[in-house]
Every structure is written in C-alpha cells, then in structure tokens.
Design a protein around this motif. Structure first.
Motif, PDB file in Angstrom:
ATOM      1  N   ARG A 158      -4.379  79.936   2.196  1.00  0.00           N
ATOM      2  CA  ARG A 158      -5.779  80.028   2.595  1.00  0.00           C
ATOM      3  C   ARG A 158      -6.658  80.645   1.510  1.00  0.00           C
ATOM      4  NH1 ARG A 158      -7.346  81.990   7.185  1.00  0.00           N
ATOM      5  NH2 ARG A 158      -5.396  81.833   8.322  1.00  0.00           N
ATOM      6  N   GLY A 159      -6.120  81.471   0.636  1.00  0.00           N
ATOM      7  CA  GLY A 159      -6.896  82.104  -0.423  1.00  0.00           C
ATOM      8  C   GLY A 159      -7.003  81.227  -1.655  1.00  0.00           C
ATOM      9  N   ASP A 160      -7.484  81.822  -2.753  1.00  0.00           N
ATOM     10  CA  ASP A 160      -7.608  81.043  -3.985  1.00  0.00           C
ATOM     11  C   ASP A 160      -6.515  81.372  -4.992  1.00  0.00           C
ATOM     12  OD1 ASP A 160      -8.465  83.556  -4.634  1.00  0.00           O
ATOM     13  OD2 ASP A 160     -10.458  82.967  -5.328  1.00  0.00           O
ATOM     14  N   THR A 161      -5.882  82.533  -4.866  1.00  0.00           N
ATOM     15  CA  THR A 161      -4.798  82.936  -5.764  1.00  0.00           C
ATOM     16  C   THR A 161      -3.729  83.654  -4.943  1.00  0.00           C
ATOM     17  OG1 THR A 161      -6.462  83.334  -7.491  1.00  0.00           O
ATOM     18  CG2 THR A 161      -4.235  84.082  -7.937  1.00  0.00           C
ATOM     19  N   VAL A 162      -2.450  83.354  -5.189  1.00  0.00           N
ATOM     20  CA  VAL A 162      -1.364  83.922  -4.392  1.00  0.00           C
ATOM     21  C   VAL A 162      -1.205  85.419  -4.646  1.00  0.00           C
ATOM     22  CG1 VAL A 162      -0.124  81.733  -4.281  1.00  0.00           C
ATOM     23  CG2 VAL A 162       0.359  83.340  -6.157  1.00  0.00           C
TER      24      VAL A 162
ATOM     25  N   GLY B 262      -3.246  91.532  -3.048  1.00  0.00           N
ATOM     26  CA  GLY B 262      -2.858  92.938  -3.083  1.00  0.00           C
ATOM     27  C   GLY B 262      -2.189  93.340  -4.379  1.00  0.00           C
ATOM     28  N   PHE B 263      -1.685  92.364  -5.140  1.00  0.00           N
ATOM     29  CA  PHE B 263      -1.107  92.662  -6.442  1.00  0.00           C
ATOM     30  C   PHE B 263      -2.206  92.665  -7.498  1.00  0.00           C
ATOM     31  CE2 PHE B 263       2.587  91.650  -4.053  1.00  0.00           C
ATOM     32  CZ  PHE B 263       3.680  92.196  -4.716  1.00  0.00           C
ATOM     33  N   ASP B 264      -1.877  93.148  -8.695  1.00  0.00           N
ATOM     34  CA  ASP B 264      -2.827  93.159  -9.787  1.00  0.00           C
ATOM     35  C   ASP B 264      -3.294  91.730 -10.094  1.00  0.00           C
ATOM     36  OD1 ASP B 264      -3.798  95.062 -12.195  1.00  0.00           O
ATOM     37  OD2 ASP B 264      -3.337  93.065 -12.983  1.00  0.00           O
ATOM     38  N   GLU B 265      -4.568  91.572 -10.414  1.00  0.00           N
ATOM     39  CA  GLU B 265      -5.144  90.245 -10.614  1.00  0.00           C
ATOM     40  C   GLU B 265      -4.448  89.464 -11.732  1.00  0.00           C
ATOM     41  OE1 GLU B 265      -7.439  88.373  -8.975  1.00  0.00           O
ATOM     42  OE2 GLU B 265      -7.291  89.922  -7.437  1.00  0.00           O
ATOM     43  N   ASP B 266      -4.079  90.133 -12.809  1.00  0.00           N
ATOM     44  CA  ASP B 266      -3.392  89.434 -13.899  1.00  0.00           C
ATOM     45  C   ASP B 266      -2.020  88.943 -13.449  1.00  0.00           C
ATOM     46  OD1 ASP B 266      -5.155  89.462 -16.241  1.00  0.00           O
ATOM     47  OD2 ASP B 266      -5.007  91.638 -16.088  1.00  0.00           O
ATOM     48  N   VAL B 267      -1.345  89.741 -12.636  1.00  0.00           N
ATOM     49  CA  VAL B 267      -0.056  89.334 -12.083  1.00  0.00           C
ATOM     50  C   VAL B 267      -0.243  88.118 -11.176  1.00  0.00           C
ATOM     51  CG1 VAL B 267       1.810  90.012 -10.509  1.00  0.00           C
ATOM     52  CG2 VAL B 267       0.989  91.620 -12.241  1.00  0.00           C
ATOM     53  N   ARG B 268      -1.251  88.154 -10.333  1.00  0.00           N
ATOM     54  CA  ARG B 268      -1.519  87.051  -9.406  1.00  0.00           C
ATOM     55  C   ARG B 268      -1.752  85.752 -10.171  1.00  0.00           C
ATOM     56  NH1 ARG B 268      -6.177  88.451  -5.367  1.00  0.00           N
ATOM     57  NH2 ARG B 268      -5.263  86.673  -4.246  1.00  0.00           N
ATOM     58  N   MET B 269      -2.554  85.836 -11.221  1.00  0.00           N
ATOM     59  CA  MET B 269      -2.851  84.635 -11.999  1.00  0.00           C
ATOM     60  C   MET B 269      -1.596  84.101 -12.683  1.00  0.00           C
ATOM     61  SD  MET B 269      -5.937  83.694 -11.565  1.00  0.00           S
ATOM     62  CE  MET B 269      -6.013  82.516 -12.913  1.00  0.00           C
TER      63      MET B 269
END
Length: 467
Positions: free
Chosen positions: A205-209, A212-219
C-alpha cells in the motif's frame, strides 16, 4: 519459600523462547513450575518463524551462489532444486529443536501441559482439553503473536490465502506467488521464492517497503527486490480474491487500482497481532491495548500483581532474543532476588533479504527529530567479491552521528553478512561509541566491514536548482 496455598509457584502460558527461559530458570531454584503450550514447544521462532525462515533463505541463496561461481572458474553442470528434499530436512531440524526445548524444561523439573490454558481469575487457569483447573502464585503470559488477516467482509476471498504460518508447509513450489505487504516478512519471502525460481509479485500500500527503517535502507531493499526479479506493485491493496477451478493459476487477485493478477498461491503478510484472543484476560482483570497487547511496565508487570507478560504478546519489540532477555530478567528478579529489567534501546536487528539488512540505533529521521542537526556518513559500493562474478548489487553503509559529542546514534548496513557485522557493531553502540572511536580503529583489509571505519567525509544532501 514456596506458597503452599497454590498448586504452582509459577505457571507459564506459552512454550516459546521467552516463556521457556523464564520457566527453566525459575524451576532450577526449586520452585514448582508448569508450562502450558497448545501447539508445539519452541514458539514462533523455532516452529514457524526465524529458524525455518533462515533455512529457506539459505536454500534460495545457493542458486545465486552457483550462478556466480562461474566468474571464479568453477564449471557448473546441470543443476536442479528439489523442494521436497529441502523441506524434509528443514522440518526434521525444526522437530529436533522443538524436542530440545521440551527436554530442557523436563530436565529442569518443569511440568508440561500440552494444551491451552485460559484465565479463570488472577491466580487460576483452566486447561482447555482436560478441563483441569490449576492455581499459581505467579502467572507469566508468553503466548506470542500471530499473523493478522482481514475479515472476509473486508477482503472477499481471503480464505483462499495463506500466511507466514502455512508458507513453510508448501509441498511444491508455486508457479506464481503474490504477497501482500511490505514489512520484513513480506520482503524476506519475496526474496526467498524469487531466489528459488518462482515468479513472485509483491503488492504494498505504501511507496517504499520496510516502513520504520532508515530511508536509505528502505530504498536499497526496494531496489534490491526489483533486481532480484520481484515484481513490486505499490500504492494499492487487494480488493478481492476469486478462485477459478481447473485453471493453472486458479486465484485471481483484484487490486484497488483496477488491475488483476493471476496466481496459484497468495500470501498475506500484512502484520501480526498479540495472541490474546479468548485467553480470558478480562476475567483476570488484565489491561490490554486497543490492539490486544498485554500492557506491562519496564519490569514486565501487568496491572494485576500476580501476572506478568513477556515477548511478542506485549508488543514492545517483537524479536526472539528480546523475549528471552525479558523472560530471563523476570525469573532472576522474582526467583533469584537479582532484580533487573531489560533495556529495550539500541537492539541490533536484521532483515534477511538478499542481500540482508543489519541495523542498530536510530534512523536518520528519528535522530533529526530528536536532536535537530545530525552528521551523516554513508557509502555505496560494489564489494570486491562481485567484481568477478557478475553480481551488480551494491553495499550500503551509513552512520548517524550527533555533532556535539560525536556519539554514533545509528548504524545501518545493507549487504551480504550485514547481520553478522551489526551484531558486533551493536556492542560498540551499546557502550556509547563515538565517530572518533571508529576513526581510530584500524581497517581490516580486504573486507566489506572495513568501510565502517574508513568513512571520513560527511554526506551533504544535493541541492537542486529550479533555474
């Protein structure tokens, strides 16, 4: 001295890691202890969580290793994967570990009830199968959590799906697996099945998996899923699931964005909930949150003086080692006269994607929210191993540092063996390590981990211009 007015000094509901640790330690003091487990000893981690999941990660990784071996001169002939052979070995090991849990309790003198226990009042439990009623001076709730599923009213056809509980019981590999969710369970299994050659699709449902984790990790993980061949569909959810008999891919998943996906296995990985339903907590007067979690203080005490709770059922930090430490602290506090409670800060965590995630401490966003300005050191590079094998994946390493005292607030790694690295780094973070401490540490060359102590340049965000 034991209170003879009760059948037991301690009764533990749940045979997972936290409950077993508490029961065994308490029993070793001579206390009269019992454990009730309605399914199998070992809990989520051993039976349907971290242990079998990690075996599946290993199994799926071998295919990639075989492919990459050519770059190092290995001539590999025809290879094939037999899921039945692997699954048999995996379940045998799970059975062995469950048996060890059972034996360790029995050897410590714990009485084991292989049935469900439910509260009658604050000191009384009813064993559901036998109908027996027992009393205890202290009761520890350690029943863990379970996968959450939407109702058929909210998601028509949800009965045709499975959860992370059933994924381990698949006798054959799916032809097309569709996974709902973007948390660690969803992304781990997406990598597992893609690595086993299964056509895999993840819907989030979101744009990045990994919210709650760091944004760089998510990307990095999001891009890694696509590199692994996983089809990732974002910003939509399931609307309904239809089953068509006789089709090769009998399940038709209708998405809210108007598209359909055909599959033979659909997995719901949309969260977990504390396993407190029908436990009788209201009869004992135990307070729970809106989500069903048992409310406890830092000592794992509930609002009822005779009742404690540890592990996932408290919805504090849903990790097996945390449940073990909470159970250990409870036992030593209540039965050894050694009062202490577990500190839930700076817990090292891994996500077994491929490559995996290792993280400890604060994300950049959380650090900025608390401290304002922070210094960021980060690097992305292709590891030495991949220079010859054709693997294009890159390693991410990131340090979050507080400027005034240069304390390292968080460390985030995405790459092979990130979990192994973050366990060691977690010791330093717990001790209050600073960036100069990292800088003074000699690099171990050649290694991936040396990058942790060679990052010197602060990261400065790129400034975009509208001109």
């Amino acid at each position: 001295m034991a209170d003879t007015s009760y059948d037991y000094d301690l009764f533990v509901i749940g045979g997972g890691s936290g409950g077993v640790r508490a029961a065994r330690l308490a029993a070793l003091t001579g206390a009269k202890v019992a454990v009730a487990e309605e399914y199998r000893m070992g809990g989520t981690c051993v039976i349907r969580g971290c242990v079998p999941k990690k075996f599946m990660v290993y199994a799926s990784g071998y295919g990639k290793h075989i492919k990459h071996a050519k770059g190092y001169g290995w001539s590999v002939g025809d290879v094939s994967y037999d899921h039945a052979v692997f699954a048999s070995a995996m379940h045998a090991e799970v059975d062995r570990l469950s048996g060890i849990y059972h034996r360790n309790l029995a050897n410590a003198g714990v009485e084991i009830f292989e049935e469900r226990a439910e509260f009658v009042d604050a000191n009384t439990l009813r064993l559901k199968t036998s109908g027996k009623t027992v009393t205890a001076a202290k009761i520890l709730i350690a029943v863990g959590g379970r996968p959450w599923m939407p109702s058929p009213e909210n998601l028509p056809g949800v009965e045709h799906t499975i959860t992370s509980n059933e994924i381990f019981d698949l006798e054959t590999l799916p032809k097309h697996l569709v996974i709902a969710g973007g948390g660690y369970i969803a992304v781990e299994f997406a990598h597992v099945f893609a690595g086993l050659g299964v056509k895999t699709c993840l819907v989030y449902r979101g744009d990045t998996v990994l919210r709650g984790f760091d944004e760089d990790v998510r990307m990095a993980v999001h891009e890694g899923l696509k590199e692994a061949g996983v089809r990732v569909i974002t910003q939509t959810v399931f609307e309904k699931i239809e089953k068509v008999e006789g089709e090769d891919l009998p399940l038709c998943v209708h998405l809210k964005n108007g598209h359909n996906i055909n599959a033979d296995v659909v997995m719901m990985a949309v969260g977990r909930r504390p396993n407190t339903e029908s436990l009788g907590l209201e009869a004992a007067g135990v307070e729970v949150s809106d989500g069903g979690a048992v409310m406890v203080d830092e000592w794992s005490k509930t609002n009822v003086p005779s009742i404690w709770a540890v592990g996932d059922v408290t919805d504090r930090v849903a990790l097996t080692p945390v449940a073990i430490r909470e159970g250990h602290a409870f036992a030593e506090t209540e039965f050894y006269d050694k009062p202490w409670h577990f500190d839930h800060s700076d817990i090292p965590t891994a996500v077994f994607t491929q490559p995996e995630v290792g993280t400890v401490g604060m994300t950049e966003a959380d650090a900025r929210k608390k401290y304002g300005h922070v210094d960021i050191y980060k690097t992305r590079f292709r590891p030495m191993k991949n220079m010859l094998n054709g693997d294009t994946s890159r390693v991410l390493m990131k340090l979050v540092v507080k400027p005034d005292d240069e304390k390292v607030l968080g460390v985030h790694i995405v790459g092979d063996d990130a979990a192994e690295m973050i366990q060691a780094v977690g010791i330093a973070i717990k001790m209050g390590v600073t960036k100069p401490d990292f800088d003074r540490t000699c690099a171990l060359h050649p290694s991936v981990a040396e990058e942790l102590v060679t990052m010197r340049q602060k990261w400065v965000p790129e400034v975009t211009s509208n001109s």
